[in-house]
Design an enzyme around this catalytic site. Structure first.
Site, mmCIF file in Angstrom:
data_model
loop_
_atom_site.group_PDB
_atom_site.id
_atom_site.type_symbol
_atom_site.label_atom_id
_atom_site.label_comp_id
_atom_site.label_asym_id
_atom_site.label_seq_id
_atom_site.Cartn_x
_atom_site.Cartn_y
_atom_site.Cartn_z
ATOM 1 N N HIS A 77 -6.487 -8.226 -30.323
ATOM 2 C CA HIS A 77 -7.810 -7.730 -29.895
ATOM 3 C C HIS A 77 -8.659 -8.876 -29.363
ATOM 4 O O HIS A 77 -8.527 -10.020 -29.792
ATOM 5 C CB HIS A 77 -8.524 -6.964 -31.008
ATOM 6 C CG HIS A 77 -8.825 -7.755 -32.259
ATOM 7 N ND1 HIS A 77 -9.965 -8.512 -32.400
ATOM 8 C CD2 HIS A 77 -8.146 -7.888 -33.425
ATOM 9 C CE1 HIS A 77 -9.981 -9.070 -33.608
ATOM 10 N NE2 HIS A 77 -8.887 -8.708 -34.247
ATOM 11 N N ASP A 79 -12.128 -9.019 -29.289
ATOM 12 C CA ASP A 79 -13.431 -9.257 -29.905
ATOM 13 C C ASP A 79 -13.303 -10.110 -31.157
ATOM 14 O O ASP A 79 -12.216 -10.301 -31.705
ATOM 15 C CB ASP A 79 -14.129 -7.943 -30.229
ATOM 16 C CG ASP A 79 -13.345 -7.089 -31.220
ATOM 17 O OD1 ASP A 79 -12.118 -6.980 -31.058
ATOM 18 O OD2 ASP A 79 -13.951 -6.515 -32.145
ATOM 19 N N ASP A 116 -9.407 -15.114 -35.142
ATOM 20 C CA ASP A 116 -9.205 -13.690 -35.378
ATOM 21 C C ASP A 116 -9.997 -12.942 -34.306
ATOM 22 O O ASP A 116 -11.182 -12.725 -34.438
ATOM 23 C CB ASP A 116 -9.701 -13.329 -36.781
ATOM 24 C CG ASP A 116 -9.607 -11.852 -37.100
ATOM 25 O OD1 ASP A 116 -8.951 -11.114 -36.350
ATOM 26 O OD2 ASP A 116 -10.216 -11.432 -38.106
ATOM 27 N N GLU A 146 -12.239 -4.076 -32.053
ATOM 28 C CA GLU A 146 -11.426 -3.881 -33.259
ATOM 29 C C GLU A 146 -12.233 -4.116 -34.516
ATOM 30 O O GLU A 146 -12.127 -3.375 -35.494
ATOM 31 C CB GLU A 146 -10.217 -4.829 -33.204
ATOM 32 C CG GLU A 146 -9.176 -4.580 -34.295
ATOM 33 C CD GLU A 146 -9.393 -5.361 -35.570
ATOM 34 O OE1 GLU A 146 -8.678 -5.108 -36.550
ATOM 35 O OE2 GLU A 146 -10.297 -6.231 -35.598
ATOM 36 N N GLU A 147 -13.057 -5.172 -34.507
ATOM 37 C CA GLU A 147 -13.753 -5.565 -35.721
ATOM 38 C C GLU A 147 -14.861 -4.594 -36.123
ATOM 39 O O GLU A 147 -15.256 -4.548 -37.282
ATOM 40 C CB GLU A 147 -14.353 -6.969 -35.549
ATOM 41 C CG GLU A 147 -13.336 -8.066 -35.279
ATOM 42 C CD GLU A 147 -12.498 -8.420 -36.500
ATOM 43 O OE1 GLU A 147 -12.634 -7.728 -37.531
ATOM 44 O OE2 GLU A 147 -11.708 -9.374 -36.419
ATOM 45 N N ASP A 170 -2.040 -10.284 -35.366
ATOM 46 C CA ASP A 170 -3.369 -10.253 -35.972
ATOM 47 C C ASP A 170 -3.291 -10.447 -37.481
ATOM 48 O O ASP A 170 -4.162 -10.008 -38.219
ATOM 49 C CB ASP A 170 -4.062 -8.919 -35.648
ATOM 50 C CG ASP A 170 -5.550 -8.930 -35.976
ATOM 51 O OD1 ASP A 170 -6.117 -10.030 -36.132
ATOM 52 O OD2 ASP A 170 -6.146 -7.843 -36.073
ATOM 53 N N HIS A 453 -13.903 -14.360 -40.724
ATOM 54 C CA HIS A 453 -15.181 -13.642 -40.825
ATOM 55 C C HIS A 453 -16.271 -14.478 -41.491
ATOM 56 O O HIS A 453 -17.291 -13.950 -41.920
ATOM 57 C CB HIS A 453 -15.026 -12.308 -41.576
ATOM 58 C CG HIS A 453 -14.108 -11.336 -40.909
ATOM 59 N ND1 HIS A 453 -13.985 -10.016 -41.329
ATOM 60 C CD2 HIS A 453 -13.294 -11.458 -39.856
ATOM 61 C CE1 HIS A 453 -13.111 -9.389 -40.558
ATOM 62 N NE2 HIS A 453 -12.678 -10.256 -39.651
#
Length: 481
Positions: A77, A79, A116, A146-147, A170, A453
């Site tokens: 992904h 994003d 990520d 995705e997030e 991922d 994150h």
């Protein structure tokens, strides 16, 4: 571009990683990175599709001798989660990520790194650009958003894809091959606010120093949740105070690291208030001495306009303390694997409401429904509104998967070791694709990535190299099966 990574290997991969790090690409802000990938495909004269959700599919024909192999879908992904330290002035809508190297690790400066899942994009670009790589018919699929809910994957027309084997890039541990994951959804409780006036002294309570982390893959590390701890602070205070606001966390899928509350304290109770805060910090420092050793509570004077009514304050404190959070159940058949969890990632005060936003996960759909129902029941008890959004399915392991066996064989031949085959508690897009693509098989791999994150997110350079070698050999071995 600064070319911080120019002397590192694999050079092509890290060059592309640094390029995309210059492009702001937080969830919901992917137009620039999506267009960048379109232009990349154009320059290589490759067929590409950009859909209405900004998903990108780039197709490259099979290398000679691989025409009869099952097609491969390389997927990641575009994003990233946008988290930063409170002291940072970084603007995720326009500023490039500031990369830095520390030994074997690549970090960002005071922000999330975007490994990520920027590393998947970089791997895919490097493979597409290198005509010496041998592979079956290749379809690179880079999804959007995705997030924040996997809306790109949900909206993707999979009829545009022909591949039989999907390799998702991922995951975050080298030597592990993922073959299943949890499903999930988002919850939002909205509490109407009622206000009154007060002449007490305004005080700002800042809770900080927590480590946070990925609310799925790192929920088992017992890191403190700043929103829950603020609820405890407010519940433990034994002074005459009013509540003005609570604001904590930035993303539902990130364990929150900071939370602020504004209270109004009777001036005669200020010394007692400060002493109680000091004692509460000692309690937290003891409880979290191993998982969050740097918890800090800072109080300072501040101004305010109105305060919440006593009834509203009571509802906020009950919500923060009683809302379900953390690990709920463990898998009975896979030792050490979290089965179900929820994370209250964001608390936000506006002019007339306070919202409490959670991300719920489970590898068993009915367990997830049970968690959702408990949050809904609490909302109803407090006369608040409950909303459930962004559901995505669990990915169940496929028995007798040929792709899984190929990936194990190749890893053993390359390293002499047997990879660990696991399912994880984090959510991956594979479940959505397999639900729509009958007969497709999937695995997920990736290099060692840490503290996703969070502003401490970092990725191992040597592991990027190792996974790159594995990915190339995996593709090149497909004509042997």
């Amino acid at each position: 571009m600064t070319n911080i990574l120019k002397d590192l290997q694999p050079q092509s991969v890290l060059n592309y990683f640094e390029q995309i790090s210059q492009i702001p690409r937080g969830s919901g802000n992917e137009k620039a990175i999506s267009d960048f990938l379109c232009n990349f495909a154009k320059e290589l004269n490759l067929e590409y599709i950009q859909d209405e959700h900004l998903n990108i599919i780039i197709k490259k024909p099979a290398t000679k001798g691989y025409e009869n192999c099952p097609g491969i879908i390389l997927q990641g992904h575009m994003d990233m989660v946008c988290e930063k330290n409170k002291s940072s002035n970084h603007d995720f809508l326009k500023d490039p990520i500031q990369l830095r190297i520390d030994g074997d690790m690549i970090y960002a400066t005071d922000t999330t790194l975007g490994a990520d899942d920027g590393i998947a994009v970089a791997y895919a670009m490097a493979i597409l650009a290198d005509d010496s790589v041998k592979h079956p018919a290749l379809e690179v699929l880079i999804t959007s958003d995705e997030e924040a809910g996997m809306t790109g994957a949900k909206g993707l027309n999979t009829n545009q894809l022909n591949g039989k084997y999907l390799i998702n890039i991922d995951s975050e541990e080298e030597g592990y091959i993922l073959v299943g994951c949890a499903g999930g959804n988002r919850n939002c409780v909205t509490l109407p606010l009622e206000f009154t006036t007060s002449d007490k002294q305004g005080m700002l309570i800042e809770l900080k120093g927590l480590l946070g982390g990925h609310s799925g893959s790192e929920i088992d590390k017992n890191h403190a949740n700043s929103n829950k701890l603020m609820g405890r602070i407010l519940n433990l205070l034994d002074v005459n105070f009013d509540l003005v606001s609570v604001n904590g966390g930035l993303k539902q899928n990130a364990i929150p690291r900071e939370c602020d509350a504004v209270v109004a304290v009777d001036k005669n109770d200020l010394d007692k208030f400060k002493a109680q805060i000091s004692n509460i910090q000692k309690v937290f420092n003891h409880e979290y001495k191993d998982s969050d050793p740097n918890i800090e509570i800072v109080v300072s004077e501040t101004s305010y306009n109105n305060v919440l009514t006593d009834d509203t304050k009571d509802k906020v404190i009950k919500m923060l303390n009683l809302i379900t959070n953390g690990i709920q159940t463990m898998c009975a058949d896979i030792p050490g694997l979290v089965e179900s969890s929820t994370n209250i990632g964001v608390v936000k005060t506006t002019d007339n409401t306070m919202t409490f936003e959670s991300a719920t996960r489970s590898s068993v759909g009915t367990r997830r429904e049970d968690i959702n129902s408990k949050i809904k029941l609490l909302a109803e008890c407090l006369n608040a509104n409950y909303e459930e959004t962004d559901p995505y399915p669990e990915w169940e392991r496929v028995s007798d998967s040929k792709l899984e066996q190929i990936s194990i064989d190749v890893y053993k031949k390359l390293t002499g070791e047997i990879p660990k085959i696991i399912t994880i508690h984090a959510g991956l897009e594979c479940g959505l694709f397999l639900q729509k693509m009958e007969g497709c098989e999937a695995i997920s791999i990736g290099p060692n990535t840490y503290d996703a994150h969070t502003p401490n997110e970092h990725i191992s350079i040597s592991s990027i190299q190792n996974v790159w070698k594995y990915l190339l050999v995996l593709l090149e071995s497909m004509n042997q099966y």
